[in-house]
Design a protein around this motif. Structure first.
Motif, PDB file in Angstrom:
ATOM      1  N   UNK A  56     -31.531  -5.450   3.272  1.00 58.04           N
ATOM      2  CA  UNK A  56     -31.763  -4.411   4.272  1.00 58.04           C
ATOM      3  C   UNK A  56     -32.412  -4.998   5.518  1.00 58.04           C
ATOM      4  N   UNK A  57     -32.253  -4.279   6.618  1.00 59.80           N
ATOM      5  CA  UNK A  57     -33.026  -4.533   7.826  1.00 59.80           C
ATOM      6  C   UNK A  57     -33.969  -3.346   8.003  1.00 59.80           C
ATOM      7  N   UNK A  58     -35.256  -3.618   7.984  1.00 61.74           N
ATOM      8  CA  UNK A  58     -36.267  -2.572   8.120  1.00 61.74           C
ATOM      9  C   UNK A  58     -36.912  -2.695   9.494  1.00 61.74           C
ATOM     10  N   UNK A  59     -36.848  -1.639  10.281  1.00 59.06           N
ATOM     11  CA  UNK A  59     -37.500  -1.592  11.598  1.00 59.06           C
ATOM     12  C   UNK A  59     -38.776  -0.760  11.502  1.00 59.06           C
ATOM     13  N   UNK A  60     -39.845  -1.270  12.067  1.00 59.92           N
ATOM     14  CA  UNK A  60     -41.087  -0.520  12.234  1.00 59.92           C
ATOM     15  C   UNK A  60     -41.462  -0.591  13.711  1.00 59.92           C
ATOM     16  N   UNK A  61     -41.501   0.558  14.368  1.00 58.92           N
ATOM     17  CA  UNK A  61     -41.833   0.630  15.795  1.00 58.92           C
ATOM     18  C   UNK A  61     -43.189   1.311  15.957  1.00 58.92           C
ATOM     19  N   UNK A  62     -44.041   0.709  16.802  1.00 60.82           N
ATOM     20  CA  UNK A  62     -45.405   1.201  16.990  1.00 60.82           C
ATOM     21  C   UNK A  62     -45.636   1.497  18.465  1.00 60.82           C
ATOM     22  N   UNK A  63     -46.355   2.578  18.739  1.00 63.94           N
ATOM     23  CA  UNK A  63     -46.643   2.977  20.123  1.00 63.94           C
ATOM     24  C   UNK A  63     -47.256   1.818  20.900  1.00 63.94           C
TER      25      UNK A  63
ATOM     26  N   UNK B  71     -48.308  17.103   7.952  1.00 62.39           N
ATOM     27  CA  UNK B  71     -47.785  18.263   8.680  1.00 62.39           C
ATOM     28  C   UNK B  71     -48.681  18.682   9.835  1.00 62.39           C
ATOM     29  N   UNK B  72     -49.977  18.342   9.765  1.00 66.95           N
ATOM     30  CA  UNK B  72     -50.894  18.739  10.833  1.00 66.95           C
ATOM     31  C   UNK B  72     -51.211  17.594  11.793  1.00 66.95           C
ATOM     32  N   UNK B  73     -50.430  16.514  11.755  1.00 65.95           N
ATOM     33  CA  UNK B  73     -50.705  15.355  12.615  1.00 65.95           C
ATOM     34  C   UNK B  73     -50.501  15.718  14.085  1.00 65.95           C
ATOM     35  N   UNK B  74     -51.437  15.240  14.927  1.00 65.51           N
ATOM     36  CA  UNK B  74     -51.332  15.476  16.370  1.00 65.51           C
ATOM     37  C   UNK B  74     -50.766  14.267  17.100  1.00 65.51           C
ATOM     38  N   UNK B  75     -50.882  13.106  16.488  1.00 62.48           N
ATOM     39  CA  UNK B  75     -50.330  11.914  17.126  1.00 62.48           C
ATOM     40  C   UNK B  75     -49.403  11.207  16.145  1.00 62.48           C
ATOM     41  N   UNK B  76     -48.451  10.499  16.706  1.00 60.41           N
ATOM     42  CA  UNK B  76     -47.458   9.775  15.907  1.00 60.41           C
ATOM     43  C   UNK B  76     -47.378   8.358  16.476  1.00 60.41           C
TER      44      UNK B  76
ATOM     45  N   UNK C  35     -35.120   5.791  14.604  1.00 59.37           N
ATOM     46  CA  UNK C  35     -36.531   5.588  14.273  1.00 59.37           C
ATOM     47  C   UNK C  35     -37.240   6.932  14.158  1.00 59.37           C
ATOM     48  N   UNK C  36     -37.463   7.379  12.940  1.00 60.46           N
ATOM     49  CA  UNK C  36     -38.114   8.670  12.732  1.00 60.46           C
ATOM     50  C   UNK C  36     -39.603   8.457  12.417  1.00 60.46           C
ATOM     51  N   UNK C  37     -40.414   9.453  12.760  1.00 62.16           N
ATOM     52  CA  UNK C  37     -41.829   9.430  12.376  1.00 62.16           C
ATOM     53  C   UNK C  37     -41.998  10.317  11.142  1.00 62.16           C
TER      54      UNK C  37
ATOM     55  N   UNK D  10     -45.313   8.979  19.668  1.00 65.53           N
ATOM     56  CA  UNK D  10     -43.856   8.843  19.566  1.00 65.53           C
ATOM     57  C   UNK D  10     -43.219  10.195  19.241  1.00 65.53           C
ATOM     58  N   UNK D  11     -43.308  11.113  20.191  1.00 71.81           N
ATOM     59  CA  UNK D  11     -42.797  12.463  19.965  1.00 71.81           C
ATOM     60  C   UNK D  11     -41.274  12.472  19.882  1.00 71.81           C
ATOM     61  N   UNK D  12     -40.792  13.463  19.187  1.00 75.43           N
ATOM     62  CA  UNK D  12     -39.351  13.624  18.996  1.00 75.43           C
ATOM     63  C   UNK D  12     -38.633  13.872  20.322  1.00 75.43           C
TER      64      UNK D  12
END
Length: 757
Positions: free
Chosen positions: A302-309, A279-284, A273-275, A353-355
């Motif tokens: 396909x199976x599409x996953x969307x994960x939200x904080x 480029x200047x975003x402070x929150x994900x 799950x990538x965000x 959702x930081x790396x």
């Protein structure tokens, strides 16, 4: 020797008697709050003749001692509230109850707290509103009175933002808002220490006299109005945005702890799950991934996953964080700062959702058919760990073959995601949502807050990929929760009067918009495509945009016209939108994931919450627009006298509005600058027509203008018209007779053009 009375006599037995004691007067006033004049008191105690002088002396003495408060010709006990009082709304407590306070409390005792008891048809009240209410004294621990609305007297006192100019006795306030050129008088004792030329926030403190200016008092000094960082600050104060968090909100956010244990959550940490953000975003707050569907019944799907904080884990119903987030409604974004809905401890850290770190989330697994149709979905409450936080530009470059070292390890996953997006585009094409792709400006600032460049943002395929994934997740949330308590995102179809106006504009331009059928976005798309390659393309686009209703939040589902969707709810951005937090709580309650789902108060007040956050959204949009206008004006301040290309975007009796092509800045051509002739304004045709020159200025026309004046503090640009449709403007010299407003209708400037298919 005067005789003390045990109690005031009734009217039938009144006769000349001696003066009562102070305590007896106070008891009478408490028992008879509607009869507090000197005459009432005298009658109650049978005081006549010369003893009235003694009563007057006694009442004055009690007033001097603070036992009584004289209001006009009556006396009150300053430590008691009369049964009908003027009160001010102070705010909402943790349980959602609204409280009132006396508007003018002068007692020695602590100020009484009044619980507002609303009736079914009472209007919604907000902090700062003044009301006339009927009170019942109950002597409770939490509040001493209950109040029922008689009528709302006024909203909170008018707030003003302007430049303070000192004078002989006080000074004056010059507002910075567009179109507000009325000055206000600041009395000598109400300057708040403001210095000449400072930007200040003031509050209306009195009406204007017959020949004078309205009166105000300075409440906040904001510093140098010319400072680059003051631009967004002006909008924050002008639109009443909440830019400081109360102490209890900060404390709650600081006390939050990261989720480290899986518990009852689904483990999603192995999903890629990538965000993908600016480029200047402070929150994900969202992450995505796609996998080939291994279900043999869905070969090629396909199976599409969307994960939200999982913001609901940290922002519990009724908490200080929750109350503040509801009032803010959403985050507001300016070129130099963000006014967040949640404190940075949450929005920039624990909810982001930081790396490479574990984060709680609510995710939806959606099964896509090979043609992009969603054929199934399910929600889970999970724990995820994003392997990468990527930017739109680097994802876009990788899709087209320029793979950076950061993106290379995730290229396979991006390829599957891109493949899934291709099928979503097919589904979108079949659905045909409104395709009104409006350019968005990007204002770039340096470290000091000075504008270095203005351009239109590129609309990348990477943006569209994330947008389609989020739309589908929002649809899944609405479908899952439909029938239960929910805030839908509603976008109703255009009203008939606006459609008629659009239809007239289209037909006068040589195009057609059908009538007598249920309107679909596809019909508007055909109109936009027909006009796309003509000189009237922008006119049709602007007319279509003006015909649209504004979207809003409501617990009833009226569909989303623009997206061509039957049911739609906002689920994907709970860090920056309160509506999404409500949807998360509804999902938690429906699935039994914990005790932090929708509360009884949330459900009871859904409609009011929709109204509050819809209004907050409109405030933010206006604040963002005004800030951009001021930054653009500052950017153009040294270009006075320069010529620019633009298009007419609005026409009024006082002039024409033009959007400059290079920057997107909006300016006004005042009708007085067009020469001495009279210009007739046609509201239906949206044109100005010169009585002598025959010059017609109308919507969508290409024009050349000269920048005549810039006022950065208001964002105002004044333009001089040089040419229309490539033809130089010749101004009438004057002396001509101005025709009456009722004479003749000018020919429409819209001419028939050959339709292009």
């Amino acid at each position: 020797m005067r005789r003390a009375l045990a109690a005031p006599p009734d009217r039938a037995s009144c006769r000349p008697m001696t003066l009562p004691t102070k305590s007896q007067v106070l008891q009478w006033i408490a028992d008879n709050p509607a009869k507090t004049s000197k005459r009432d008191i005298a009658k109650a105690f049978g005081i006549k003749g010369g003893e009235r002088i003694d009563l007057k002396r006694l009442l004055r003495e009690m007033e001097d001692e603070g036992h009584l408060s004289k209001r006009k010709k009556s006396f009150d006990d300053p430590n008691r509230l009369p049964p009908v009082s003027v009160l001010t709304v102070t705010g909402v407590d943790a349980d959602g109850d609204l409280y009132l306070a006396p508007h003018d409390w002068r007692g020695d005792a602590p100020e009484p707290r009044v619980l507002y008891v609303p009736a079914e048809r009472d209007p919604a009240l907000a902090a700062g509103d003044r009301v006339l209410a009927r009170l019942t004294e109950i002597g409770g621990e939490d509040h001493s009175h209950e109040g029922r609305l008689i009528r709302r007297l006024a909203t909170g006192p008018k707030r003003l933002l302007g430049i303070y100019r000192s004078g002989g006795e006080g000074g004056r306030l010059i507002p910075v808002g567009k179109g507000d050129d009325r000055e206000w008088r600041i009395p000598a004792g109400a300057t708040g220490g403001a210095r000449d030329g400072e930007l200040v926030e003031a509050e209306q403190s009195g009406p204007k006299g017959r020949m004078g200016l309205p009166q105000a008092k300075v409440v906040t000094r904001l510093g140098d109005p010319g400072a680059a960082r003051s631009v967004s600050l002006i909008a924050i104060h002008e639109h009443g945005l909440r830019d400081d968090f109360p102490d209890d909100v900060i404390e709650e956010a600081a006390a939050a702890e990261p989720v480290t244990e899986l518990g009852m959550r689904t483990d999603l940490r192995d999903l890629p799950l990538i965000t993908i953000d600016p480029s200047d975003a402070r929150d994900h707050d969202d992450a995505v991934c796609a996998l080939p569907d291994d279900d043999p019944k869905n070969a090629g799907g396909h199976v599409l996953w969307v994960a939200i904080a999982d913001v609901a884990h940290y922002v519990r119903p009724g908490s200080a964080l929750d109350r503040e987030a509801r009032e803010r409604g959403n985050s507001t974004y300016f070129p130099d700062r963000v006014v967040p809905m949640l404190p940075d401890a949450l929005s920039g850290d624990l909810c982001s959702l930081h790396e490479g770190v574990d984060r709680p989330c609510i995710a939806v697994r959606m099964q896509l058919a090979p043609d992009g149709e969603k054929i199934g979905h399910r929600f889970v409450r999970g724990l995820m760990r994003s392997p990468a936080s990527l930017h739109y530009e680097e994802v876009q470059a990788a899709i087209y073959g320029e793979v950076s070292d950061r993106v290379a390890p995730h290229l396979d996953g991006l390829c599957v995601l891109w493949s899934a997006y291709g099928t979503l585009r097919q589904a979108r094409a079949r659905r045909e949502p409104l395709d009104l792709d409006l350019p968005e400006r990007r204002i770039v600032l340096d470290a000091d807050g000075t504008v270095t460049s203005v351009a239109f943002k590129d609309r990348l395929d990477a943006h569209r990929l994330i947008e389609e994934a989020m739309i589908l997740a929002n649809v899944a949330a609405a479908e899952t929760l439909e029938g239960g308590p929910l805030l839908f995102r509603v976008h109703e179809e255009p009203p008939e009067d606006k459609l008629d106006s659009l239809r007239e504009t289209a037909e006068a331009s040589g195009f057609k918009l059908g009538k007598g059928q249920v309107l679909r976005p596809a019909q508007l798309n055909r109109l936009l495509r027909d006009a796309a390659d003509t000189e009237l393309s922008e006119l049709i686009s602007m007319a279509t945009l003006r015909s649209m209703q504004q979207a809003y939040y409501a617990p009833r589902n009226f569909g989303h016209f623009g997206l061509a969707l039957r049911a739609y709810a906002h689920f994907t951005s709970p860090i920056r939108r309160y509506a999404d937090l409500i949807v998360h709580r509804a999902l938690i309650a429906k699935h039994g994931w914990g005790d932090d789902g929708l509360s009884a108060w949330d459900i009871e007040h859904l409609e009011r919450t929709g109204e509050v956050i819809s209004a907050a959204e409109r405030r933010s949009m206006m604040a963002e627009r005004d800030t951009n206008d001021r930054y653009l004006a500052a950017f153009l301040a040294d270009k006075v006298g320069a010529e620019f290309q633009g298009r007419v975007t609005g026409v009024q009796g006082f002039g024409a509005f033009v959007q400059l092509a290079e920057t997107g800045a909006d300016g006004l051509i005042p009708v007085r600058s067009l020469g001495a002739e009279y210009f007739r304004y046609d509201r239906d045709e949206q044109t100005l027509t010169g009585s002598e020159s025959g010059l017609v200025i109308g919507m969508g026309q290409p024009v050349t203008v000269r920048l005549a004046e810039v006022v950065p503090v208001t964002g105002g640009l004044t333009l001089e018209l040089l040419s229309v449709d490539g033809a130089a403007v010749k101004r009438a010299k004057g002396g001509g007779r101005k025709p009456s407003r009722g004479r003749g209708k000018p020919k429409s400037r819209l001419r028939k053009v050959k339709r292009r298919r």
